[in-house]
Each structure stands twice: as structure tokens, then as C-alpha cells.
Design a protein around this motif. Structure first.
Motif, PDB file in Angstrom:
ATOM      1  N   ILE A 178     -34.894   7.725 -58.222  1.00 31.20           N
ATOM      2  CA  ILE A 178     -36.262   6.880 -58.898  1.00 31.20           C
ATOM      3  C   ILE A 178     -36.460   5.556 -58.580  1.00 31.20           C
ATOM      4  O   ILE A 178     -35.454   4.797 -58.584  1.00 31.20           O
ATOM      5  CB  ILE A 178     -36.413   7.357 -60.339  1.00 31.20           C
ATOM      6  CG1 ILE A 178     -35.947   8.635 -60.753  1.00 31.20           C
ATOM      7  CG2 ILE A 178     -37.479   6.551 -60.979  1.00 31.20           C
ATOM      8  CD1 ILE A 178     -35.644   8.998 -62.408  1.00 31.20           C
ATOM      9  N   PRO A 179     -37.429   5.093 -58.023  1.00 30.82           N
ATOM     10  CA  PRO A 179     -37.523   3.914 -57.389  1.00 30.82           C
ATOM     11  C   PRO A 179     -37.527   2.876 -58.637  1.00 30.82           C
ATOM     12  O   PRO A 179     -37.999   3.218 -59.722  1.00 30.82           O
ATOM     13  CB  PRO A 179     -38.920   3.658 -57.017  1.00 30.82           C
ATOM     14  CG  PRO A 179     -39.463   5.137 -56.330  1.00 30.82           C
ATOM     15  CD  PRO A 179     -38.689   5.986 -57.429  1.00 30.82           C
ATOM     16  N   ILE A 238     -43.424   8.262 -67.249  1.00 36.36           N
ATOM     17  CA  ILE A 238     -42.830   9.239 -66.373  1.00 36.36           C
ATOM     18  C   ILE A 238     -42.647  10.381 -67.226  1.00 36.36           C
ATOM     19  O   ILE A 238     -42.315  10.361 -68.566  1.00 36.36           O
ATOM     20  CB  ILE A 238     -41.414   8.817 -65.936  1.00 36.36           C
ATOM     21  CG1 ILE A 238     -40.944   9.515 -64.622  1.00 36.36           C
ATOM     22  CG2 ILE A 238     -40.243   8.908 -67.024  1.00 36.36           C
ATOM     23  CD1 ILE A 238     -39.650   9.005 -63.955  1.00 36.36           C
ATOM     24  N   THR A 239     -42.523  11.558 -66.689  1.00 31.19           N
ATOM     25  CA  THR A 239     -42.667  13.062 -67.325  1.00 31.19           C
ATOM     26  C   THR A 239     -41.246  13.266 -67.513  1.00 31.19           C
ATOM     27  O   THR A 239     -40.243  13.556 -66.519  1.00 31.19           O
ATOM     28  CB  THR A 239     -43.510  14.025 -66.759  1.00 31.19           C
ATOM     29  OG1 THR A 239     -44.939  13.378 -66.536  1.00 31.19           O
ATOM     30  CG2 THR A 239     -43.654  15.346 -67.587  1.00 31.19           C
ATOM     31  N   THR A 241     -43.671  15.266 -57.781  1.00 32.83           N
ATOM     32  CA  THR A 241     -44.129  15.465 -59.154  1.00 32.83           C
ATOM     33  C   THR A 241     -43.957  14.360 -60.102  1.00 32.83           C
ATOM     34  O   THR A 241     -44.610  14.415 -61.214  1.00 32.83           O
ATOM     35  CB  THR A 241     -43.820  17.009 -59.754  1.00 32.83           C
ATOM     36  OG1 THR A 241     -42.205  16.654 -59.955  1.00 32.83           O
ATOM     37  CG2 THR A 241     -44.163  18.276 -58.724  1.00 32.83           C
ATOM     38  N   LYS A 242     -42.919  13.633 -59.801  1.00 35.77           N
ATOM     39  CA  LYS A 242     -42.407  12.476 -60.741  1.00 35.77           C
ATOM     40  C   LYS A 242     -42.095  12.784 -62.329  1.00 35.77           C
ATOM     41  O   LYS A 242     -42.464  12.393 -63.172  1.00 35.77           O
ATOM     42  CB  LYS A 242     -43.576  11.407 -60.851  1.00 35.77           C
ATOM     43  CG  LYS A 242     -44.431  10.805 -59.584  1.00 35.77           C
ATOM     44  CD  LYS A 242     -43.416  10.235 -58.660  1.00 35.77           C
ATOM     45  CE  LYS A 242     -44.276   9.797 -57.353  1.00 35.77           C
ATOM     46  NZ  LYS A 242     -43.335   9.304 -56.347  1.00 35.77           N
ATOM     47  N   ILE A 243     -41.451  14.011 -61.980  1.00 33.38           N
ATOM     48  CA  ILE A 243     -40.864  14.644 -63.396  1.00 33.38           C
ATOM     49  C   ILE A 243     -39.401  14.812 -63.440  1.00 33.38           C
ATOM     50  O   ILE A 243     -38.686  15.078 -62.396  1.00 33.38           O
ATOM     51  CB  ILE A 243     -41.404  16.388 -63.124  1.00 33.38           C
ATOM     52  CG1 ILE A 243     -42.919  16.057 -63.475  1.00 33.38           C
ATOM     53  CG2 ILE A 243     -40.800  16.751 -64.683  1.00 33.38           C
ATOM     54  CD1 ILE A 243     -43.662  17.598 -63.433  1.00 33.38           C
ATOM     55  N   ILE A 244     -38.717  14.178 -64.544  1.00 26.46           N
ATOM     56  CA  ILE A 244     -37.454  14.495 -64.906  1.00 26.46           C
ATOM     57  C   ILE A 244     -37.197  15.718 -65.667  1.00 26.46           C
ATOM     58  O   ILE A 244     -37.864  15.656 -66.596  1.00 26.46           O
ATOM     59  CB  ILE A 244     -37.007  13.172 -65.730  1.00 26.46           C
ATOM     60  CG1 ILE A 244     -36.977  11.872 -64.563  1.00 26.46           C
ATOM     61  CG2 ILE A 244     -35.214  13.551 -65.941  1.00 26.46           C
ATOM     62  CD1 ILE A 244     -36.748  10.584 -65.558  1.00 26.46           C
TER      63      ILE A 244
END
Length: 236
Positions: A135-136, A144-145, A194-197
Motif C-alpha cells: 500500500i503506497p 480505504i475499503t 480495487t484498493k481493498i484490504i
């Protein structure tokens, strides 16, 4: 043949004909990319795009994750940006270094209860865990999701000062909503597209939080190679 996973760092000061490969970073995954000789002239490839470059090997001292430093022109040519995570595969017979983007990364983090007020819309993620997930760092302050099963929440990211921190913290309300037990190590997955954790599963119970006292900077201080500049920073 040599293979490994690195993050991309785009530098405006890099020459278009060179790529710096910085290994042995603190949170870097095991790899054998060091087998590529320093200053090897090779073909860098991603899909159908090729470029002839010189590979410079540099040792990382205080960086969080292994990375490759490339010029803005090279990044544009290969469709890459800072923070992208790629798999490098080197074939010595053809002197070809192939890149393939790695969209999803997994890591293990210790979940802690955040007792402070007004934290229901916040997730605190330790810098070391953030780096392992790919993650940047510039996600700080952004949403963030976070998901577990069918439960999904939009949470603002806070990054604590201790840069060896491998924990993540949630409020009591979020712990309850997601049926999470604190003081346990959880497997996390992050998708760069998707930028999902995603919280995958719990690993084991722990009796107490391991305190970290050392606080390195988020910069690489690798020794500069002859006739080459020293990288200014290591934002991965």
C-alpha cells in the motif's frame, strides 16, 4: 534464472537507460535477484514492450521493501507508476528481465483495539505492515475499503510514527461489526487495483504487543556506486 518481488519507485533524476535495483530491505520478500551481476546490460520487458537498460545493483539499508528505481520515461513506456508491485523474472540465457504486475499481496498483522474516541471511521496501519501489503505511503489521510466476509467499511488511514509497526488498530464498534478478536494475528490481503484490504483469517493468539523501540527513517541510505548518484529516497 533469478526471480523476486519489488516495488516500483519513479525518479525524475534517473537516466532512461538505467534501472537501480535495491535489495535486502527490511520487509523485503526472499529473492535471488542479487544473482544478476551489477551493471549488467539487459532487455527489460513487460508484455510486448522492450527496452535496453543497464541494471545497477544497490544494497538497501533502511528501506521498508525491495524496490526498483526507474526514470519517468521508462515508467511511461511500461505503463508503471510509483507504488506498483511487480514480479521480476531474469533469464540469463537471453539477458531478459521480465516484469509482471502483482495486483494482490498478503501479510500478517496484529490487530489491536483502538480505545480513543471518534475512531469509528478510522483504521491505523503500521508502516511496516503497510509496506508488506504494497500500500503506497501516500494513502495516509485517504479512505480505504476494509472488508471481512459480507461486511465492508470505508475508513480513513492513519500511519503511526513507529516505522517498524506491524499492527493495525480498529475501534470497538468496528471490531464488533466485523466479529474480530483483538490481540490476534490476522492474515490480510490488499488488491492494488480495487484498493481493498480483505481480512482473510486469524492465525494465532498473542499475549502482549511486542514493543518496537528502533525508529529508522523511511529513506534508503545505500552507498553510492562509482560514477552514479545516490538515490535520494525510498518511498515504496
Amino acid at each position: 534464472m533469478a526471480k523476486g518481488i519489488v516495488d516500483v519507485y519513479v525518479s525524475t533524476e534517473m537516466e532512461d537507460s538505467s534501472v537501480n535495483l535495491v535489495l535486502d530491505c527490511g520487509g523485503g520478500l526472499p529473492n535471488d535477484l542479487h544473482l544478476i551481476e551489477d551493471r549488467t546490460e539487459l532487455t527489460l520487458r513487460r508484455g510486448s514492450v522492450n527496452s535496453e537498460i543497464e541494471l545497477i545493483q544497490e544494497k538497501g539499508n533502511e528501506c521498508a521493501f525491495n524496490y526498483m528505481e526507474i526514470s519517468s520515461e521508462t515508467a511511461q513506456r511500461f505503463g508503471l507508476k510509483s507504488g506498483d508491485r511487480v514480479v521480476l523474472d531474469y533469464r540469463p540465457a537471453t539477458k531478459t528481465l521480465s516484469m509482471q504486475r502483482l495486483n494482490s499481496s498478503t501479510a500478517f498483522g496484529i490487530l489491536l483495539h483502538d480505545p480513543r474516541k471518534n475512531r469509528d471511521r478510522v483504521i491505523t496501519i503500521g508502516y511496516a505492515l503497510l509496506s508488506q501489503l504494497g500500500i503506497p505511503e501516500d494513502v495516509a489521510g485517504q479512505n480505504i475499503t476494509l472488508t471481512r466476509g459480507t461486511i465492508s467499511k470505508q475508513l480513513r488511514v492513519i500511519i503511526p510514527q513507529n516505522e517498524l509497526d506491524e499492527t493495525f488498530r480498529l475501534s470497538a464498534s468496528n471490531l464488533k461489526a466485523m466479529s474480530l478478536s483483538p490481540r490476534r494475528k490476522w492474515k490480510l490481503s490488499y488488491n492494488q487495483t480495487t484498493k481493498i484490504i480483505t481480512i482473510v483469517d486469524t492465525i494465532t493468539g498473542i499475549s502482549k504487543q511486542v514493543k518496537r523501540t528502533v525508529k529508522p527513517v523511511r529513506k534508503s541510505k545505500s552507498t553510492a556506486l562509482p560514477n552514479k548518484r545516490q538515490p535520494k529516497k525510498t518511498k515504496v
